[in-house]
Design a protein around this motif. Structure first.
Motif: not given
Lengths: 197, 128
Positions: A21-23, A61-62, B6-7, B42-43
């Protein structure tokens, strides 16, 4: 409770999903930054494709896979093509255009940095000890999404279809050319009219 | 996964989009930056939906609705930009200053382009 959560999830032992996720997030953010700063207008649209595709990977990924594929289909597939057609129809310069940024870009930079600082500070302060539990069945599979969409959200869905129809008709009416319009107008007044067909 | 990831990413993407909306001159690039801001929201919605394990999945449903509304918005926006370009010969938002407030009695007319008021009226008529 927060201590127990912090004991099971460490900052220093990130999972594979977190690293991915970070990359991908760094790549997405970099593409977005290049998109708003590049001087070549068509390249901006292509960097937008990279940013939107990175966001689709983040949705995957989520575990929201249906939204990820909708993102790929609608954004990467149609919105970017629409934007490229718009750039083409307004005769955007192909090479570097020196006036891509307006004169108030430093004010804009200050506003954006202030917004980013305050938002990141608030978000990090609020969710420092919160973890997403990604185990278990996928929460955004097509089956789940279809069930909740057509069982609980039918009425907004139908209203949205009416809105899409209205937008379609509005776009057609806006881009339609008047039959008797050019006959009245002076031809010398708008020389771009012929070349734009 | 840490919820802050994500935030924070969506907050940064939103700020990048904000910069693009304020700093870009071409109207189509402004529309692209608006798309970036919508995607940041959206994310956020998807991340919080997964975190809360909502039984109605309100976040994901709202994300789908926002994607559809963004598609409608980009269609209408591009139609408007194309119409403005057809009438004015330019899609720079800096140069569309016909409805700007005049600062004094001297520049109450459109002195910026060197066009006469009659010309402006004719153009405004063509826009409608």
């Amino acid at each position: 409770m927060t201590l127990a959560a912090a004991a099971t999830h460490g900052f220093l032992s990130p999972t594979g999903v977190e690293i991915a996720f970070l990359l991908v997030g760094i790549a997405t953010l970099g593409a977005a930054l290049i998109m708003v700063t590049t001087r070549q207008l068509v390249h901006a649209a292509l960097w937008l494709v990279v940013a939107l595709g990175g966001l689709a990977v983040e949705y995957l990924l989520l575990t929201a896979e249906f939204i990820a594929w909708v993102q790929v289909l609608i954004y990467v597939g149609s919105v970017v093509v629409l934007l490229l057609f718009g750039l083409m129809l307004t005769k955007a310069p192909i090479g570097r255009s020196p006036d891509a940024d307006s004169g108030n870009r430093w004010v804009a930079l200050a506003v954006a940095v202030a917004a980013a600082a305050s938002l990141v500070w608030v978000v990090v302060d609020a969710f420092r000890t919160t973890w997403i539990d990604l185990d278990g069945p996928a929460q955004g599979s097509t089956e789940v999404s279809g069930e909740i969409l057509f069982r609980h959200w039918v009425l907004p869905f139908e209203a949205l279809s009416v809105l899409l129809l209205a937008a379609l008709i509005g776009a057609i009416v806006l881009s339609r050319r008047d039959k008797e319009g050019p006959a009245q107008g002076l031809p010398a007044d708008r020389p771009v009219r012929e070349g734009n067909s | 996964m840490h919820l802050a990831h994500p935030a924070v990413l969506s907050a940064l993407l939103f700020s990048v989009g904000l910069y693009g909306v304020l700093a870009r001159r071409n109207a189509i690039l402004v529309l692209m930056s608006v798309e970036l801001m919508l995607n940041a929201v959206n994310l956020n919605l998807v991340a919080f939906d997964v975190w809360l394990r909502d039984t109605l999945h309100a976040g994901q449903a709202l994300t789908l609705f926002i994607i559809a509304i963004a598609a409608a918005e980009i269609g209408i926006g591009l139609a408007i930009v194309l119409m403005v370009y057809r009438n004015r010969g330019s899609s720079d938002v800096d140069r569309l200053r016909d409805t700007a407030e005049a600062h004094g009695p001297d520049d109450s007319g459109a002195g910026h382009d060197g066009e006469t008021p009659a010309d402006r009226e004719e153009k405004a008529e063509a826009t409608t």
